[in-house]
Design an enzyme around this catalytic site. Structure first.
Site, mmCIF file in Angstrom:
data_model
loop_
_atom_site.group_PDB
_atom_site.id
_atom_site.type_symbol
_atom_site.label_atom_id
_atom_site.label_comp_id
_atom_site.label_asym_id
_atom_site.label_seq_id
_atom_site.Cartn_x
_atom_site.Cartn_y
_atom_site.Cartn_z
ATOM 1 N N ASP A 183 85.602 -8.796 65.871
ATOM 2 C CA ASP A 183 85.355 -7.947 64.713
ATOM 3 C C ASP A 183 84.538 -6.734 65.150
ATOM 4 O OD1 ASP A 183 84.806 -6.786 62.308
ATOM 5 O OD2 ASP A 183 83.879 -8.543 61.392
ATOM 6 N N HIS A 185 83.941 -4.176 62.995
ATOM 7 C CA HIS A 185 83.162 -3.744 61.829
ATOM 8 C C HIS A 185 83.291 -2.251 61.531
ATOM 9 C CE1 HIS A 185 79.707 -5.700 59.461
ATOM 10 N NE2 HIS A 185 80.687 -6.590 59.541
ATOM 11 N N GLU A 209 89.678 -6.933 64.684
ATOM 12 C CA GLU A 209 89.509 -6.658 63.256
ATOM 13 C C GLU A 209 88.727 -5.379 63.010
ATOM 14 O OE1 GLU A 209 86.860 -8.832 59.747
ATOM 15 O OE2 GLU A 209 87.885 -10.055 61.248
ATOM 16 N N GLU A 235 89.312 -6.222 54.722
ATOM 17 C CA GLU A 235 88.197 -6.738 53.932
ATOM 18 C C GLU A 235 87.630 -5.683 52.987
ATOM 19 O OE1 GLU A 235 84.122 -6.710 56.305
ATOM 20 O OE2 GLU A 235 85.754 -7.422 57.587
ATOM 21 N N ASP A 257 89.883 -10.012 50.745
ATOM 22 C CA ASP A 257 88.817 -10.945 50.414
ATOM 23 C C ASP A 257 89.012 -11.404 48.978
ATOM 24 O OD1 ASP A 257 86.204 -11.919 49.454
ATOM 25 O OD2 ASP A 257 85.438 -11.213 51.383
ATOM 26 N N HIS A 284 89.485 -12.753 54.383
ATOM 27 C CA HIS A 284 88.087 -12.525 54.755
ATOM 28 C C HIS A 284 87.212 -13.407 53.870
ATOM 29 C CE1 HIS A 284 84.304 -10.043 54.336
ATOM 30 N NE2 HIS A 284 84.454 -9.987 55.645
#
Length: 381
Positions: A183, A185, A209, A235, A257, A284
């Site tokens: 991830d 971010h 991700e 997400e 999510d 997510h």
């Protein structure tokens, strides 16, 4: 049967729970949350509740349409998350009223168990390796990690090498029959993504991700064309319309999510849309037990499901963890990297209401960190 009461509860470590009660005493639970903005979501729930009190809870789709479109202004994380939690609770009520799990109302199960992964922490290759081996010993066969802290728009060769070296050490520790998801971010620029991802290809990540920020999601084609690594995102996308621009870019995994993207109703539609692009679903969910329960209901009814995130032991869960608000924790027993299909009605969990009400007496005010670069400018967290 009509909706009589809607309540929200701010509970540690950083969650918001929602309770809907009908006039005949049936209770449904949801988890509406924007991490770090829980109070704003609770206020949005309160606004939406005004149109729901006295209504038939079984008209889930009609309520979803009115909640998302009836106020003229639409979308965004706060409103979509408020809708998501209410939607989860309405599906929970419907399943309980009919005595069946929600996945039965979505067409029935397509699998008997769902693969899950766990989070690992650490800012060095050795720390990542140690945590991954611990997860492996606990029966998991897949982990996800962050591989970097803040990065410059085009960072130094040393920064790039640190990422590659840390993840190489992790891969060497766990071997080739173990999956690693990464991830980023949204900390990469498109240019950094195209520089770093080809260097990670020999490590064969399960997926990478959020390599770029959601603002640049429609431009992900440049990233997917630069690497063989499966790209995952979603997400911070809140509707099927948000995903409409992303799915044609060549991503491999959609990550809506259930507590942000309109709940069970909308994520079910996002999953079906993703299937038309040969894209897998990996919801997510670094959140609480209600969000996970809702995610699993969709997972068990979704043919293109890939793997499910869950938060047991995640670094955010200080003071309280995934199982603390459940009467029966066995529903989330993870065995050989999987969780069995829940059999209970509704979302398949029994929330410990007394524990929730007790925790809500000391509501959290969780906020994410704000990072800055060495020159003092804002850095993505």
């Amino acid at each position: 049967m009509n909706i009589a009461k809607i309540e929200t509860f701010l509970v540690a470590p950083r969650w918001l729970f929602l309770r809907i009660e009908t006039d005949d005493g049936l209770v449904g639970w949801g988890e509406p949350i924007v991490e770090g903005r829980a109070e704003a979501v609770a206020a949005a729930v309160d606004v939406l509740a005004g149109a729901l009190i006295g209504a038939d809870p079984g008209r889930i789709e009609d309520h979803w349409q009115v909640m998302t479109k009836g106020g003229f202004y639409r979308g965004g994380p706060v409103l979509s998350s408020a809708v998501a939690g209410i939607d989860q609770a309405l599906w929970d009520l419907k399943g309980k009223a009919l005595g069946v799990p929600v996945y039965e109302l979505l067409g029935g199960p397509v699998r008997d168990k769902a693969r899950v992964y766990t989070w690992i922490g650490g800012n060095s290759g050795s720390a990542l390796a140690e945590d991954a081996l611990r997860a492996k010993a606990n029966g998991f066969d897949a982990v996800k990690c962050n591989a970097t802290t803040q990065l410059g728009r085009i960072d130094t060769p040393a920064a790039v090498r640190d990422i590659v070296d840390n993840l190489t050490q992790l891969r060497e520790a766990v071997g080739g029959s173990f999956d690693i998801a990464i991830d980023f971010h949204g900390r990469f620029s498109t240019a950094m993504s195209r520089r770093v991802l080809p260097l990670l290809e020999p490590l064969l990540p399960l997926f990478v991700e959020e390599v770029v920020l959601p603002e640049f999601s429609r431009d992900l084609g440049a990233v997917t064309a630069s690497t063989s690594i499966p790209i995952a995102t979603g997400e911070r996308l809140y509707s099927r319309w948000d995903f409409r621009d992303v799915l044609p870019t060549g991503i491999a995994v959609a990550q809506p999510d259930l507590s942000h993207a309109g709940g069970i109703s909308e994520v079910r539609r996002i999953a079906a849309l993703a299937e038309t692009y040969d894209v897998g679903l990996a919801p997510h969910c670094p959140l609480g037990p209600i969000a996970l329960a809702a995610s699993l209901q969709v997972d068990f009814a979704t043919p293109n499901f890939l793997i499910q995130e869950q938060s047991l032991g995640i670094h955010y869960n200080e003071g309280n963890d995934l199982l603390d608000y459940l009467v029966d924790t066995a529903v989330f027993a993870f065995t050989d990297g999987h969780v069995d299909r829940p059999l209970g009605p509704g979302l398949g969990i029994e929330v410990d209401e007394a524990a929730v009400r007790k925790a809500a007496r000391n509501p959290h005010r969780w906020r994410n960190e704000v990072w800055r670069h060495e020159d003092g400018s804002f850095a993505e967290w």
